[in-house]
Scaffold this active site. Structure first.
Site, PDB file in Angstrom:
ATOM      1  N   PRO A   7       0.850  -1.139  -0.050  1.00  0.00           N
ATOM      2  CA  PRO A   7      -0.080   0.188   0.198  1.00  0.00           C
ATOM      3  C   PRO A   7       0.571   1.282   0.007  1.00  0.00           C
ATOM      4  O   PRO A   7       0.249   2.256  -0.240  1.00  0.00           O
ATOM      5  CB  PRO A   7      -0.973   0.103   1.359  1.00  0.00           C
ATOM      6  CG  PRO A   7      -1.006  -1.636   1.497  1.00  0.00           C
ATOM      7  CD  PRO A   7       0.459  -2.041   1.040  1.00  0.00           C
ATOM      8  N   CYS A   8       2.158   1.192   0.524  1.00  0.00           N
ATOM      9  CA  CYS A   8       2.846   2.388   0.400  1.00  0.00           C
ATOM     10  C   CYS A   8       3.645   2.700  -0.919  1.00  0.00           C
ATOM     11  O   CYS A   8       4.268   3.671  -1.043  1.00  0.00           O
ATOM     12  CB  CYS A   8       3.960   2.339   1.347  1.00  0.00           C
ATOM     13  SG  CYS A   8       4.995   0.806   1.547  1.00  0.00           S
ATOM     14  N   ASP A   9       3.342   1.773  -1.986  1.00  0.00           N
ATOM     15  CA  ASP A   9       4.022   2.290  -3.117  1.00  0.00           C
ATOM     16  C   ASP A   9       3.001   2.900  -4.136  1.00  0.00           C
ATOM     17  O   ASP A   9       1.935   2.334  -4.335  1.00  0.00           O
ATOM     18  CB  ASP A   9       4.432   0.586  -3.770  1.00  0.00           C
ATOM     19  CG  ASP A   9       5.519   0.713  -4.975  1.00  0.00           C
ATOM     20  OD1 ASP A   9       6.818   0.555  -4.728  1.00  0.00           O
ATOM     21  OD2 ASP A   9       5.092   1.093  -6.188  1.00  0.00           O
TER      22      ASP A   9
END
Length: 154
Positions: free
Chosen positions: A103-105
């Site tokens: 989710p942080c990409d």
């Protein structure tokens, strides 16, 4: 040096980044803005390289992909970290060989709106920046779901 790179450099001076470095969890390999390469240590002691694309830092989500520790060359899918469960899902070159499935990409989050409520702890945190992404990778590579590389007999 642009404002984005200054923000990145400031994060590299934070105590939480330095602590991870001192503990041997990660180290900065090289910066050629807007990219930065890091080595992240797995539970078997192997260092895995990751190249981050950081344009728009820290407001914009970064993109990360496995790379060769020495050269920064992208790794082919058959040389990515392996594992089961969440490790296998995150390091999945079959999904996209240019991004980690997290989710942080920036390449992974679009189209995965449920992640916002299902995995808020894995969303990009601009105030922590690269440190948070490195912690996520280190946690995955330190878990028992990570499969150590098979080493040839000596």
């Amino acid at each position: 040096m642009c404002a984005e790179e200054r923000a990145f450099q400031a994060h590299l001076e934070r105590p939480d980044f330095l602590l991870g470095k001192i503990k041997g969890q990660w180290r900065l390999l090289r910066v050629a803005w807007p990219t930065a390469d890091f080595a992240v240590r797995a539970r078997d002691g192997r260092e895995w390289g990751f190249r981050f694309l950081l344009d728009g830092y820290p407001a914009a989500l970064p993109n990360a992909r496995p790379c060769d520790v020495e050269t920064g060359t992208p790794l082919t899918g058959d040389h990515w970290p392996r594992g089961s469960g969440r490790v296998g899902a995150a390091f999945n070159p079959g999904w996209n060989a240019a991004a980690l499935y997290l989710p942080c990409d920036r390449l992974a989050l679009p189209g995965h709106d449920p992640w916002i409520t299902e995995h808020p702890e894995l969303l990009w945190q601009p105030t922590r920046g690269i440190i948070h992404y490195l912690e996520i990778i280190h946690d995955l590579l330190s878990s028992f779901a990570y499969l150590s590389a098979v080493r040839p007999a000596a």
